[in-house]
Design an enzyme around this catalytic site. Sequence first.
Site, PDB file in Angstrom:
ATOM      1  N   PRO A   1       5.147   0.858  -3.727  1.00 55.22           N
ATOM      2  CA  PRO A   1       4.179   1.956  -3.837  1.00 55.22           C
ATOM      3  C   PRO A   1       4.910   3.284  -3.928  1.00 55.22           C
ATOM      4  O   PRO A   1       6.015   3.432  -3.422  1.00 55.22           O
ATOM      5  CB  PRO A   1       3.407   1.860  -2.527  1.00 55.22           C
TER       6      PRO A   1
ATOM      7  N   SER B   1      11.565   8.374   5.357  1.00 52.47           N
ATOM      8  CA  SER B   1      11.662   7.113   4.625  1.00 52.47           C
ATOM      9  C   SER B   1      10.301   6.431   4.559  1.00 52.47           C
ATOM     10  O   SER B   1       9.375   6.788   5.281  1.00 52.47           O
ATOM     11  CB  SER B   1      12.676   6.193   5.297  1.00 52.47           C
ATOM     12  N   LYS B   2      10.231   5.438   3.680  1.00 53.66           N
ATOM     13  CA  LYS B   2       8.978   4.708   3.517  1.00 53.66           C
ATOM     14  C   LYS B   2       8.545   4.050   4.826  1.00 53.66           C
ATOM     15  O   LYS B   2       7.379   3.811   5.056  1.00 53.66           O
ATOM     16  CB  LYS B   2       9.156   3.614   2.452  1.00 53.66           C
ATOM     17  N   ARG B   3       9.521   3.734   5.652  1.00 52.61           N
ATOM     18  CA  ARG B   3       9.191   3.039   6.901  1.00 52.61           C
ATOM     19  C   ARG B   3       8.745   3.994   8.015  1.00 52.61           C
ATOM     20  O   ARG B   3       8.207   3.569   9.011  1.00 52.61           O
ATOM     21  CB  ARG B   3      10.388   2.206   7.367  1.00 52.61           C
TER      22      ARG B   3
END
Length: 504
Positions: free
Chosen positions: A16, A262-264
């Site tokens: 995504p 970050s994505k996390r």
Amino acid sequence: MTKDIRVRFAPSPTGPLHIGGLRTALFNYLFAKKNNGTFILRIEDTDQNRYVSGAEQYITDALNWCNIPYDEGPGKDGGFGPYRQSERKHLYKQYADQLIASGNAYYAFDTAEELDTHRKDHESKGKTFIYNWHNREKLTNSLSLSEEEVSSLIASGKPYVIRFKSPQDEILNLQDEIRGEIKINTNTLDDKILFKSDGMPTYHLANIVDDHLMEITHVIRGEEWLPSLALHVLLYKALGWNPPIFAHLPLILKPVGKGKLSKRDGDKMGFPVFPLEWQDPKSNDISSGYREDGYLPEAVVNMLAFLGWNPGTEQELFSLTNLVNEFDLKRVNKAGAKFDPEKTKWFQQQHFQLADTSLHVEQLQKFLVDNHISTDYNLSLIINMIKERATFSQDLWELSSFFFVSPNTFDEKAVKKAWKEDTSHLMYELTRILSDISDFDSKNVSEIVKNWIKGKEIGFGKVMMPLRIALVGSLQGPDLFEISSIIGKEQTIKRITNAIETLK
Ligand code: GLU
């Protein structure tokens, strides 16, 4: 004649789109629209191993949700298509060949194991292995082998890659719209792979070939691509092309201190890092999105614009149109932009208040329909009474639920405070007053009830607080007489009677 401005957003569909990528798309969009240019979407899917199904659709959906659709891209050919690199495969090899022919690139046959051995060997001596000028003549490539050896290796089907031959002892003066001049010594560059043994170009080659063929005038992308700038400029030169203008946007940092967002980080820190909810096709894990969390795209866009840009004034609230008018690459900062989830909420609250009532009506209506609650109330009247305390669409229901569902439990603290010995009797009297009123308009009811209270020579609170408990279930909510005029005489009396029954 000046060239038409053409910019591209070039994501790889590996998952995504996160807010950093969306910010890049937005800045490209704003720059294009400000300059009557074209905003292009190019899908960089040469790395098939990292391809994630659904990611491209997600990117398009996210751009559309933010109202920043692309002018040219998959499904919208502007004469420069196709716009997916996987559909342009046949285009790249000729440029790799051209670079070989001009001496700017070479074939390399080193196996992964061989390279690994070199890497480990260097590490054991405290050094870093870089495939470039200082060792390329000693490795297995067309610079060290004879022409015959090279031809026979290729003919025998030995896998090879094509590497760029970065120049030796040159100082490059690179220009970046945001960072100014950047000096790079070419001896620090490695000979990047341009073309892989599987017949696919790498990012570097495909990216510059496409930027050239698509007549991109400005490359606006994230800071993480700054280390590739020297190679890209050298590639343009080697191919005899004029490079576009480059602008590298600052990193987006974690809300707490340093480090790239970050994505996390998102769900870990309690806020979305994606515009739309995303379900991972492999793990089925769901990551939250701003849309599903009730944010308006206007708020997300406004928040993103301020991640690295500012208008140079105190103004913080911008519509997309205002942003287009004000946007200037010269006002983009070099320094990393700290992501602030609280500020994002503030943008949401502001844009939610600015939104047209029809949007809130629609949102509340949808909630009612989804929950099988039918009503013939005028929802815009209700919205106007509660809106100022709402930040998200879900707040609209929380603030107005008592209109649609009469309270059957009553806030204990409120009851203790306001429902006294004589209250039931007073409330009963009030129902009789109310039932005699024929015009149930809020002003009229207010006047009659207030006169009645005055006549009894008691404090207003003695009536108004229990009345609020009866109508709302607690001591919260908007003007009582406006509430009663919306729910009507019958419902008002019914609720008071019910409270008397329950609380007496
Ligand atoms: N495909 C690259 C990415 O995923 C594009 C970088 C660029 O804009 O040159 O971000």
